[in-house]
Design an enzyme around this catalytic site. Structure first.
Site, PDB file in Angstrom:
ATOM      1  N   CYS A   2       0.816  -1.220   0.000  1.00  0.00           N
ATOM      2  CA  CYS A   2       0.000   0.000   0.000  1.00  0.00           C
ATOM      3  C   CYS A   2       0.850   1.271   0.000  1.00  0.00           C
ATOM      4  CB  CYS A   2      -0.871   0.065   1.245  1.00  0.00           C
ATOM      5  SG  CYS A   2      -1.794  -1.413   1.580  1.00  0.00           S
ATOM      6  N   ARG A  27       4.784  -0.081  -6.217  1.00  0.00           N
ATOM      7  CA  ARG A  27       4.813  -0.868  -4.980  1.00  0.00           C
ATOM      8  C   ARG A  27       3.856  -2.058  -5.040  1.00  0.00           C
ATOM      9  NH1 ARG A  27       6.579   2.491  -0.322  1.00  0.00           N
ATOM     10  NH2 ARG A  27       5.270   1.204   0.998  1.00  0.00           N
ATOM     11  N   TRP A  74      -3.172  -2.590  -1.226  1.00  0.00           N
ATOM     12  CA  TRP A  74      -2.802  -3.968  -1.561  1.00  0.00           C
ATOM     13  C   TRP A  74      -3.550  -4.827  -0.544  1.00  0.00           C
ATOM     14  CZ3 TRP A  74      -0.076  -8.072   0.755  1.00  0.00           C
ATOM     15  CH2 TRP A  74       0.438  -9.039  -0.118  1.00  0.00           C
ATOM     16  N   ASN A 100      -1.643   1.893   6.084  1.00  0.00           N
ATOM     17  CA  ASN A 100      -0.798   0.774   5.636  1.00  0.00           C
ATOM     18  C   ASN A 100      -0.505  -0.071   6.863  1.00  0.00           C
ATOM     19  OD1 ASN A 100      -0.690   2.080   3.218  1.00  0.00           O
ATOM     20  ND2 ASN A 100       1.485   2.557   3.277  1.00  0.00           N
ATOM     21  N   GLY A 101      -0.481  -1.388   6.694  1.00  0.00           N
ATOM     22  CA  GLY A 101      -0.167  -2.252   7.830  1.00  0.00           C
ATOM     23  C   GLY A 101      -1.350  -3.131   8.189  1.00  0.00           C
ATOM     24  N   GLU A 483      17.755 -17.558  -8.029  1.00  0.00           N
ATOM     25  CA  GLU A 483      17.321 -16.216  -8.399  1.00  0.00           C
ATOM     26  C   GLU A 483      16.707 -16.209  -9.801  1.00  0.00           C
ATOM     27  OE1 GLU A 483      16.647 -13.655  -6.952  1.00  0.00           O
ATOM     28  OE2 GLU A 483      16.777 -12.040  -8.413  1.00  0.00           O
ATOM     29  N   LYS A 487      12.902 -15.021 -10.600  1.00  0.00           N
ATOM     30  CA  LYS A 487      12.579 -13.970 -11.587  1.00  0.00           C
ATOM     31  C   LYS A 487      11.507 -14.462 -12.543  1.00  0.00           C
ATOM     32  CE  LYS A 487      13.737 -11.200 -10.097  1.00  0.00           C
ATOM     33  NZ  LYS A 487      14.454 -11.103  -8.901  1.00  0.00           N
ATOM     34  N   GLU A 490       7.929 -14.980 -10.785  1.00  0.00           N
ATOM     35  CA  GLU A 490       7.189 -13.815 -10.299  1.00  0.00           C
ATOM     36  C   GLU A 490       6.632 -12.945 -11.417  1.00  0.00           C
ATOM     37  OE1 GLU A 490       9.508 -11.363  -7.668  1.00  0.00           O
ATOM     38  OE2 GLU A 490      11.281 -11.548  -8.907  1.00  0.00           O
ATOM     39  N   HIS A 506      18.117 -36.356  -6.773  1.00  0.00           N
ATOM     40  CA  HIS A 506      17.418 -36.768  -5.555  1.00  0.00           C
ATOM     41  C   HIS A 506      15.936 -36.419  -5.599  1.00  0.00           C
ATOM     42  CE1 HIS A 506      21.289 -37.838  -3.883  1.00  0.00           C
ATOM     43  NE2 HIS A 506      21.742 -36.688  -4.338  1.00  0.00           N
ATOM     44  N   LYS A 605       6.297  -4.297  -4.093  1.00  0.00           N
ATOM     45  CA  LYS A 605       7.724  -3.996  -4.122  1.00  0.00           C
ATOM     46  C   LYS A 605       8.322  -4.040  -2.726  1.00  0.00           C
ATOM     47  CE  LYS A 605      11.601  -2.803  -5.957  1.00  0.00           C
ATOM     48  NZ  LYS A 605      12.313  -3.951  -6.548  1.00  0.00           N
TER      49      LYS A 605
HETATM   50  C1  F6R Z   1      11.988 -10.523  -5.994  1.00  0.00           C
HETATM   51  C2  F6R Z   1      11.793  -9.481  -5.017  1.00  0.00           C
HETATM   52  C3  F6R Z   1      11.481  -9.893  -3.618  1.00  0.00           C
HETATM   53  C4  F6R Z   1      12.327  -9.056  -2.652  1.00  0.00           C
HETATM   54  C5  F6R Z   1      11.917  -9.349  -1.200  1.00  0.00           C
HETATM   55  C6  F6R Z   1      12.795  -8.591  -0.225  1.00  0.00           C
HETATM   56  O1  F6R Z   1      12.274  -9.992  -7.247  1.00  0.00           O
HETATM   57  O2  F6R Z   1      11.897  -8.330  -5.320  1.00  0.00           O
HETATM   58  O3  F6R Z   1      11.687 -11.237  -3.424  1.00  0.00           O
HETATM   59  O4  F6R Z   1      13.672  -9.368  -2.859  1.00  0.00           O
HETATM   60  O5  F6R Z   1      10.581  -8.979  -1.015  1.00  0.00           O
HETATM   61  O6  F6R Z   1      12.729  -7.222  -0.440  1.00  0.00           O
HETATM   62  P1  F6R Z   1      13.819  -6.246   0.139  1.00  0.00           P
HETATM   63  O7  F6R Z   1      15.108  -6.544  -0.536  1.00  0.00           O
HETATM   64  O8  F6R Z   1      13.309  -4.882  -0.171  1.00  0.00           O
HETATM   65  O9  F6R Z   1      13.894  -6.513   1.614  1.00  0.00           O
END
Ligand code: F6R
Length: 610
Positions: A2, A27, A74, A100-101, A483, A487, A490, A506, A605
């Protein structure tokens, strides 16, 4: 997650709120709304979906006001719809709140409010808070006091902004666990959950801390604790520019951020490498370096992509700094009563510096006496401020929800810390110099990889309809495989798993058939031969293989269906390079599937709730 924006001043706040909400779109959100107060009139406009739809609605109404708040929601409690969208208001639409929260005890408060005659329109926890504040206003408390009294009954996390028709000269905001900043202007002031929302208007920022409440007027602000003790706050001049938060001609922020990595990696190293000494210099660690070097153990805690960077850090610290290192999901660490002593160092990695679980892990580690270091991107973020010391990655604003350039910059900072510790231990200047040289060569090598964009786009066409993917790598490239898989899943919503290549036997090998693409990270390093054996195992079962391989490796082409050839570097730095083609592959697959790359469904985000 949010987003919050608010304005009080002399201008029409409506375009300021709408443009601020657009800046917060990255976000992640599912509905949006604003409320305004002007000359005794109030108005609230909300809708499910995009800010652009809200903008259309608002423009038809020709609204004008000098006080207002806006929100992108959100969903946590209640589905995304207009009723659950914020702002929420009291029954007679004189009091408006954005939140927010999560209010954890909202059911209890709601029950109490219902008993005294309140009824509720939405399914949200946030509406309970506006009614609770209203109940204190009805007892003739002024707005600020009513907010304080309400918050003293609340359990959970909040960043709130409240406006009230009978006190139209102020916005009251408060924070516990959800970021909030105050932006200062001339005869106008702003509030936001994130500076990018107000950067077009001011660079003078006051960061609120947990447990603080601020009263913002046209000409000033006053910060107090929830218990009414006044607090002096520092005003920070931020250096971020508007260009940083624009797409700069790219079709998506994610592509812009991938393409920026030559520069972002350079910025992460700038002024921090000492070539002649084969060493690193990190001002942020100067006061804690002895404690860090003599740590019994390093624990790295983070979430998502930052956790993957932490896994690479574990390999680096153990290989070069020879300090036992563990990597923990922050969400697990915080609740499992971890054994931490004052001889441990806990490193929190977070792009946003606001991730709720990572912040909680920080507080847990601090309360147990460990040295707490933050590796963050967002300057002034809560994790950066609450750490004992730390290092900014200086990757520049990362707007795309999928983290890209922050990951490679996190790896650079982890490499710098490794070098710093290792040189104080057993690494010779000559060995250090080799690492420094390898780091200095990275930007050119990244530029080279970015030129493969078109080739990778073609590959994406070939694989865009796949339903599953496996990503395999060993050693330093195992976290890069994780990673790569993250990517892809998501942003393209394709199921993808990352594994250490040898683990495939395994279990995951059962999944291999001619429909299963397997991405191998198979650069020429100490595990190369072993990875080739794993490639043979997949080949024998008909899997389709894409290899990220070293540029001089011609042999591999006889074993795989497709290869992406990249320059080599020292093993420790490999994931900086191998992760980039995987970012591009995920990006192009998602674009080809017609998906919203920068705002993937359900994702946010900055995850500021547990
Ligand atoms: C993946 C992504 C998330 C963040 C995670 C931690 O692309 O962006 O997995 O890495 O939410 O976020 P931060 O680094 O802001 O603590």
């Amino acid at each position: 997650m949010c987003g919050i924006i608010g304005y009080i001043g002399e201008k029409n706040c409506v375009p300021i709120l709408i443009n601020g909400l657009k800046r917060l779109e990255y976000r992640g959100y599912d509905s949006a709304g604003i409320s305004i107060i002007n000359n005794g009139n109030t108005c609230i406009v909300k809708n499910k979906g995009k800010v652009s739809a809200l903008e259309e609605k608002v423009s038809l109404m020709k609204l004008n006001a000098v006080l207002g708040i806006g929100h992108t929601r959100w969903a946590t409690h209640g589905i995304p719809n207009e009723i659950n969208a914020h702002p929420h208001s009291n029954e007679d639409n004189t009091l408006f709140l954005i939140h927010n929260g999560i209010i954890e005890n909202y059911q209890t408060i709601k029950k109490g409010l219902k008993q005294i005659g309140y009824s509720f329109r939405s399914e949200t926890d946030s509406e309970v808070l506006v009614m609770l504040i209203d109940s204190f206003l009805k007892k003739n408390y002024p707005l600020t006091k009513a907010v304080q009294l309400a918050l003293s009954e609340v359990e959970g996390t909040y960043g709130i902004a409240v406006i009230y028709k009978d006190e139209p000269d102020k916005i009251v905001v408060a924070r516990k666990g959800s970021p909030l900043v105050v932006g200062l202007g001339e005869n106008e002031n702003f509030i936001a959950s994130d500076v990018s929302a107000i950067l077009a208007h001011t660079k003078q920022i006051v960061y609120l801390d947990d447990g603080e409440l601020a009263v913002i007027t046209k000409n000033g602000f006053l910060v107090k604790t929830i218990l009414d003790i006044e607090i002096e706050k520092e005003v920070h001049e931020i250096s971020m520019s508007l260009d940083e938060i624009d797409k700069g001609g790219y079709s998506h922020f994610m592509l812009k951020e991938i393409m920026e990595q030559t520069e972002s990696v350079t910025n992460s190293m700038r002024g921090r490498l000492l070539l002649e000494d084969g060493d690193a210099k990190l001002g942020g660690l100067a006061n804690v370096i002895d404690k860090l070097v003599n740590s019994n153990r390093i624990i790295i805690s983070a979430c998502g992509t930052s956790w993957h960077a932490g896994l690479v850090g574990e390999y680096m610290f153990e290989q070069y700094a020879r300090i036992q290192t563990e990597v923990e999901y922050a969400s697990e660490f915080r609740y499992r009563n971890p054994i931490i002593t004052n001889e441990d160092t806990v490193i929190l990695i977070s792009q946003s510096g606001e991730t709720a679980d990572t912040l909680a892990a920080l507080r847990e580690a601090k309360s147990r006496g460990a040295l707490v270091l933050g590796i963050c991107n967002v300057v002034g973020s809560t994790i950066a401020r609450e750490s004992n010391a730390g290092v900014y990655i200086h990757a520049g604003s990362e707007i795309g929800v999928a983290s890209t350039k922050a990951f490679t910059s996190q790896l650079i900072v982890l490499a710098l810390i490794t070098l710093l510790i290792a040189r104080k231990k057993s690494l010779s200047a000559a060995e250090g110099k080799e690492l420094v040289e390898a780091m200095q060569e990275l930007p050119d090598k990244i530029s080279h990889i970015l030129k493969l964009n078109d080739t990778i786009e073609q590959l994406a066409e070939e694989f865009k309809d796949s339903k599953n993917f496996l990503y395999l790598g060993r050693g330093y490239n195992f976290p890069a495989a994780l990673e790569g898989a993250l990517k892809l899943k998501e942003i393209s919503y394709i199921h993808a798993e990352g594994y250490p290549a040898a683990e495939m036997k395994h279990g995951p090998i059962a999944l291999i058939d001619e429909k299963m693409p397997v991405v191998f990270i198979a650069t020429k390093d100490s595990t190369y031969e072993k990875v080739i054996s794993n490639i043979e195992e997949v080949r024998a079962r008909g899997g389709r293989i894409i290899a990220i391989a070293s540029e001089n490796d011609e042999e591999i082409d006889t074993l795989v269906d497709y290869s992406i050839k990249i320059p080599d570097t020292v093993e420790m730095l490999r994931p900086v390079l191998t992760s980039i083609p995987l970012q591009l592959l995920a990006y192009h697959i998602a674009v080809k599937k017609g998906l919203n790359v920068d705002q993937p469904r359900n994702l946010a985000k900055s995850v500021t709730v547990e």
